[in-house]
Design a protein around this motif. Structure first.
Motif, PDB file in Angstrom:
ATOM      1  N   PRO A  93      -3.434  90.100  23.991  1.00 27.63           N
ATOM      2  CA  PRO A  93      -3.967  89.814  22.655  1.00 27.63           C
ATOM      3  C   PRO A  93      -4.062  88.327  22.353  1.00 27.63           C
ATOM      4  N   SER A  94      -4.921  87.993  21.424  1.00 28.95           N
ATOM      5  CA  SER A  94      -4.953  86.631  20.882  1.00 28.95           C
ATOM      6  C   SER A  94      -3.818  86.479  19.875  1.00 28.95           C
ATOM      7  N   ASN A  95      -3.654  87.498  19.036  1.00 28.74           N
ATOM      8  CA  ASN A  95      -2.641  87.502  17.975  1.00 28.74           C
ATOM      9  C   ASN A  95      -1.907  88.840  17.993  1.00 28.74           C
ATOM     10  N   ALA A  96      -0.579  88.778  17.863  1.00 25.00           N
ATOM     11  CA  ALA A  96       0.226  90.004  17.795  1.00 25.00           C
ATOM     12  C   ALA A  96       1.012  89.987  16.494  1.00 25.00           C
ATOM     13  N   TYR A  97       1.069  91.133  15.817  1.00 24.09           N
ATOM     14  CA  TYR A  97       1.575  91.209  14.445  1.00 24.09           C
ATOM     15  C   TYR A  97       2.897  91.987  14.396  1.00 24.09           C
ATOM     16  N   PHE A  98       3.911  91.336  13.790  1.00 25.22           N
ATOM     17  CA  PHE A  98       5.232  91.934  13.677  1.00 25.22           C
ATOM     18  C   PHE A  98       5.769  91.698  12.264  1.00 25.22           C
ATOM     19  N   GLY A  99       6.539  92.675  11.762  1.00 26.45           N
ATOM     20  CA  GLY A  99       7.095  92.563  10.428  1.00 26.45           C
ATOM     21  C   GLY A  99       8.397  91.785  10.405  1.00 26.45           C
ATOM     22  N   LYS A 100       8.638  91.108   9.295  1.00 24.94           N
ATOM     23  CA  LYS A 100       9.878  90.341   9.129  1.00 24.94           C
ATOM     24  C   LYS A 100      11.098  91.237   8.935  1.00 24.94           C
ATOM     25  N   LYS A 101      10.888  92.528   8.669  1.00 23.09           N
ATOM     26  CA  LYS A 101      12.028  93.414   8.476  1.00 23.09           C
ATOM     27  C   LYS A 101      12.926  93.425   9.710  1.00 23.09           C
ATOM     28  N   ASP A 102      12.324  93.456  10.892  1.00 23.51           N
ATOM     29  CA  ASP A 102      13.080  93.366  12.139  1.00 23.51           C
ATOM     30  C   ASP A 102      13.160  91.895  12.535  1.00 23.51           C
ATOM     31  N   ALA A 103      13.911  91.143  11.739  1.00 23.70           N
ATOM     32  CA  ALA A 103      13.887  89.681  11.856  1.00 23.70           C
ATOM     33  C   ALA A 103      14.406  89.189  13.195  1.00 23.70           C
ATOM     34  N   GLN A 104      15.498  89.781  13.676  1.00 17.54           N
ATOM     35  CA  GLN A 104      16.054  89.329  14.955  1.00 17.54           C
ATOM     36  C   GLN A 104      15.102  89.683  16.098  1.00 17.54           C
ATOM     37  N   GLN A 105      14.538  90.863  16.051  1.00 16.58           N
ATOM     38  CA  GLN A 105      13.543  91.257  17.041  1.00 16.58           C
ATOM     39  C   GLN A 105      12.368  90.290  17.037  1.00 16.58           C
ATOM     40  N   PHE A 117       5.717  81.268  28.428  1.00 18.85           N
ATOM     41  CA  PHE A 117       4.408  80.606  28.351  1.00 18.85           C
ATOM     42  C   PHE A 117       3.260  81.606  28.184  1.00 18.85           C
ATOM     43  N   LEU A 118       3.468  82.593  27.324  1.00 19.62           N
ATOM     44  CA  LEU A 118       2.419  83.577  27.075  1.00 19.62           C
ATOM     45  C   LEU A 118       1.428  83.017  26.058  1.00 19.62           C
ATOM     46  N   PRO A 119       0.130  83.117  26.315  1.00 17.03           N
ATOM     47  CA  PRO A 119      -0.880  82.555  25.408  1.00 17.03           C
ATOM     48  C   PRO A 119      -1.184  83.477  24.238  1.00 17.03           C
ATOM     49  N   ILE A 120      -0.140  83.750  23.444  1.00 15.44           N
ATOM     50  CA  ILE A 120      -0.251  84.709  22.342  1.00 15.44           C
ATOM     51  C   ILE A 120       0.320  84.083  21.082  1.00 15.44           C
ATOM     52  N   ASN A 121      -0.376  84.256  19.975  1.00 15.50           N
ATOM     53  CA  ASN A 121       0.128  83.805  18.682  1.00 15.50           C
ATOM     54  C   ASN A 121       0.848  84.952  17.996  1.00 15.50           C
ATOM     55  N   ILE A 122       2.136  84.757  17.693  1.00 18.06           N
ATOM     56  CA  ILE A 122       2.910  85.783  16.993  1.00 18.06           C
ATOM     57  C   ILE A 122       2.770  85.559  15.493  1.00 18.06           C
ATOM     58  N   VAL A 123       2.288  86.576  14.795  1.00 15.93           N
ATOM     59  CA  VAL A 123       2.055  86.494  13.357  1.00 15.93           C
ATOM     60  C   VAL A 123       3.162  87.238  12.628  1.00 15.93           C
ATOM     61  N   GLU A 124       3.930  86.504  11.806  1.00 14.47           N
ATOM     62  CA  GLU A 124       5.018  87.089  11.026  1.00 14.47           C
ATOM     63  C   GLU A 124       4.451  87.652   9.724  1.00 14.47           C
ATOM     64  N   CYS A 125       4.758  88.915   9.450  1.00 14.32           N
ATOM     65  CA  CYS A 125       4.226  89.576   8.249  1.00 14.32           C
ATOM     66  C   CYS A 125       5.360  90.010   7.328  1.00 14.32           C
TER      67      CYS A 125
END
Length: 274
Positions: free
Chosen positions: A139-151, A163-171
């Motif tokens: 993916p270009s962008n991967a979306y994860f919720g802040k509820k699982d903050a440690q994860q 060095f994965l070319p992925i942007n992690i988006v915090e929701c």
């Protein structure tokens, strides 16, 4: 929406895809929290891929893998309504091809505190399956919720370290109207337990009020939270910075307050980012 069940089909399709790809990995039993992730991905990407895979390696032997809610028909409908392009639903034998696989280990410190301490091996399984999915979806962008903050923190670290070319988006966390954080496990709660669980969000809301009024002492805030949750079986209350280092003084814009507790037989987690 196209449903994909095999690794080979996903790999073939992926080679043909152009533009930005937003990816939302889930374990199914989709709720408004998942929908918010999918909507974010839909707005900001050309193509949206959602995966539903109940990952066995992140469950401990005494946990709820066998009874974890499964709602495949409803999940497919939700993804259709959210205009998902591809829904990836592999089986266990596709994702884990042997009993002697190369494994991923969580960091020695941040992977073995809080959830890592209470659920040893959990984050190894999380990182292993997420890395597999990242390699497949690319993916270009991967979306994860802040509820699982440690994860979320550990996945972000894995992306950086490998060095994965992925942007992690915090929701942001999505909550029920009464304040309870959305979770697939909320269905386990009885009506009375549901009322008791509201003490979790009440204690977190109290921290915002206290900090707004100038309180900065972590121990004072923990004490007040314990009072509010006195009827619950609290496993931990932790106050950490964004690097998951325990802090004694609240740092505005650099603090996460985390809770894990049991309400009846149901284990719930929640947090507040300050």
């Amino acid at each position: 929406m196209k449903i994909i069940n095999t690794i080979e089909e996903l790999q073939t399709i992926r080679k043909e895809l152009k533009g930005t790809i937003g990816f939302v990995p889930t374990m199914g039993a989709l709720h408004e929290g998942h929908i918010s992730l999918i909507k974010n991905a839909r707005i900001n990407n050309d193509i949206v891929i959602v995966s539903i895979f109940l990952n066995p390696t992140q469950f401990l032997p005494n946990e709820d893998l066998d009874k974890y809610p499964k709602k495949d028909a409803a999940d497919k409908r939700i993804c259709e309504l959210c205009k998902v392009d591809y829904l990836f639903m592999p089986d266990v034998n596709s994702m884990y091809q042997s009993n002697d696989e190369i494994s991923i280990k969580a960091p020695k410190i941040t992977g073995f505190i809080l959830e890592g301490e209470k659920r040893p091996g959990h984050f190894d399984g999380v990182l292993q399956v997420v890395l597999k999915l990242f390699n497949l979806v690319q993916p270009s962008n991967a979306y994860f919720g802040k509820k699982d903050a440690q994860q979320l923190s550990l996945i972000s670290q894995m992306v950086k370290n490998l060095f994965l070319p992925i942007n992690i988006v915090e929701c942001d966390i999505i909550r029920e109207a009464d304040g309870l954080a959305m979770s697939s496990r909320n269905i386990y709660l009885s009506a009375e337990e549901r009322k008791e669980a509201l003490a979790i969000s009440k204690s977190l809301n109290m921290t915002i009020i206290a900090v707004t009024k100038g309180e900065r002492d972590a121990q004072t805030i923990k004490t007040k939270m314990k009072e509010i949750m006195s009827n619950l079986d609290v496993e931990y209350i932790a106050i950490v910075n964004r690097n998951f280092e325990e802090i004694q003084t609240i740092e505005v814009k650099n603090t996460i307050i985390l809770i894990a507790c049991k309400v009846g037989d149901t284990r719930l987690i929640d947090n507040m980012w300050i």
